[in-house]
Design a protein around this motif. Sequence first.
Motif, PDB file in Angstrom:
ATOM      1  N   ALA A 139       8.773 -40.671 -24.883  1.00  0.00           N
ATOM      2  CA  ALA A 139       9.884 -41.632 -24.860  1.00  0.00           C
ATOM      3  C   ALA A 139      11.077 -41.082 -24.088  1.00  0.00           C
ATOM      4  O   ALA A 139      12.222 -41.158 -24.538  1.00  0.00           O
ATOM      5  N   CYS A 151      12.620 -42.177 -21.634  1.00  0.00           N
ATOM      6  CA  CYS A 151      13.629 -43.154 -21.217  1.00  0.00           C
ATOM      7  C   CYS A 151      14.420 -43.699 -22.406  1.00  0.00           C
ATOM      8  O   CYS A 151      15.314 -44.520 -22.226  1.00  0.00           O
ATOM      9  N   GLY A 204      13.425 -45.661 -24.704  1.00  0.00           N
ATOM     10  CA  GLY A 204      13.048 -47.008 -25.144  1.00  0.00           C
ATOM     11  C   GLY A 204      13.493 -48.113 -24.213  1.00  0.00           C
ATOM     12  O   GLY A 204      13.610 -49.262 -24.617  1.00  0.00           O
ATOM     13  N   LEU A 245      11.116 -47.733 -19.154  1.00  0.00           N
ATOM     14  CA  LEU A 245      11.228 -47.092 -17.842  1.00  0.00           C
ATOM     15  C   LEU A 245      10.364 -45.846 -17.677  1.00  0.00           C
ATOM     16  O   LEU A 245      10.320 -45.282 -16.587  1.00  0.00           O
ATOM     17  N   CYS A 246       9.700 -45.395 -18.734  1.00  0.00           N
ATOM     18  CA  CYS A 246       8.947 -44.143 -18.576  1.00  0.00           C
ATOM     19  C   CYS A 246       7.448 -44.303 -18.846  1.00  0.00           C
ATOM     20  O   CYS A 246       6.663 -43.468 -18.428  1.00  0.00           O
ATOM     21  N   ALA A 247       7.068 -45.337 -19.563  1.00  0.00           N
ATOM     22  CA  ALA A 247       5.664 -45.620 -19.873  1.00  0.00           C
ATOM     23  C   ALA A 247       4.987 -44.551 -20.714  1.00  0.00           C
ATOM     24  O   ALA A 247       3.772 -44.560 -20.858  1.00  0.00           O
ATOM     25  N   THR A 248       5.734 -43.635 -21.272  1.00  0.00           N
ATOM     26  CA  THR A 248       5.113 -42.617 -22.134  1.00  0.00           C
ATOM     27  C   THR A 248       4.816 -43.166 -23.530  1.00  0.00           C
ATOM     28  O   THR A 248       4.267 -42.445 -24.355  1.00  0.00           O
ATOM     29  N   CYS A 249       5.160 -44.402 -23.788  1.00  0.00           N
ATOM     30  CA  CYS A 249       4.882 -45.006 -25.107  1.00  0.00           C
ATOM     31  C   CYS A 249       3.749 -46.019 -25.010  1.00  0.00           C
ATOM     32  O   CYS A 249       3.642 -46.916 -25.840  1.00  0.00           O
ATOM     33  N   LEU A 270       3.979 -51.504 -23.960  1.00  0.00           N
ATOM     34  CA  LEU A 270       4.860 -50.364 -24.182  1.00  0.00           C
ATOM     35  C   LEU A 270       5.419 -50.504 -25.597  1.00  0.00           C
ATOM     36  O   LEU A 270       6.049 -51.507 -25.938  1.00  0.00           O
ATOM     37  N   CYS A 282       7.814 -49.274 -27.059  1.00  0.00           N
ATOM     38  CA  CYS A 282       9.271 -49.397 -27.233  1.00  0.00           C
ATOM     39  C   CYS A 282       9.737 -50.834 -27.084  1.00  0.00           C
ATOM     40  O   CYS A 282      10.883 -51.148 -27.408  1.00  0.00           O
TER      41      CYS A 282
HETATM   42  S1  FES Z   1       9.919 -45.191 -24.343  1.00  0.00           S
HETATM   43 FE1  FES Z   1       9.997 -45.199 -22.177  1.00  0.00          FE
HETATM   44  S2  FES Z   1       8.839 -46.918 -21.655  1.00  0.00           S
HETATM   45 FE2  FES Z   1       8.807 -46.957 -23.797  1.00  0.00          FE
END
Ligand code: FES
Length: 108
Positions: free
Chosen positions: A40, A42, A44, A47-51, A85, A87
């Motif tokens: 996470a 970014c 939430g 913007l990062c797609a790690t979620c 995602l 978030c």
């Molecule tokens: S926390 Fe970064 S896209 Fe969901």
Amino acid sequence: MDISITVIDKNEESVVMELPTDMSLKLMEVLKGEGYPILATCGGMALCATCHVQVLAGYENLAEAQDQELDMLDTIPNLTDTSRLACQIPVNENLNGAVIKVLAEDNI
Ligand code: FES
């Protein structure tokens, strides 16, 4: 009220969680808090797609993804038909009964 979801990790281990709907939580915050490998970075903002998660059941009950989320999903190599995602998913009654697979780690 409380809702119940099932979360599956990359080892196919599943856990049922009871979650409160009155705390304005996002699914990402819950998963991260439970120790799933979600960076996470970014915060939430989609913007990062790690979620990244795959919604194995209950996908059609969720509010539709907005443009920012769709743009970000487009960049994910292991995208699935029911990817979201986390978030961008509020913990509310729409999520009740959902089955969520955490795919985030594959994307780091
Ligand atoms: S926390 Fe970064 S896209 Fe969901």
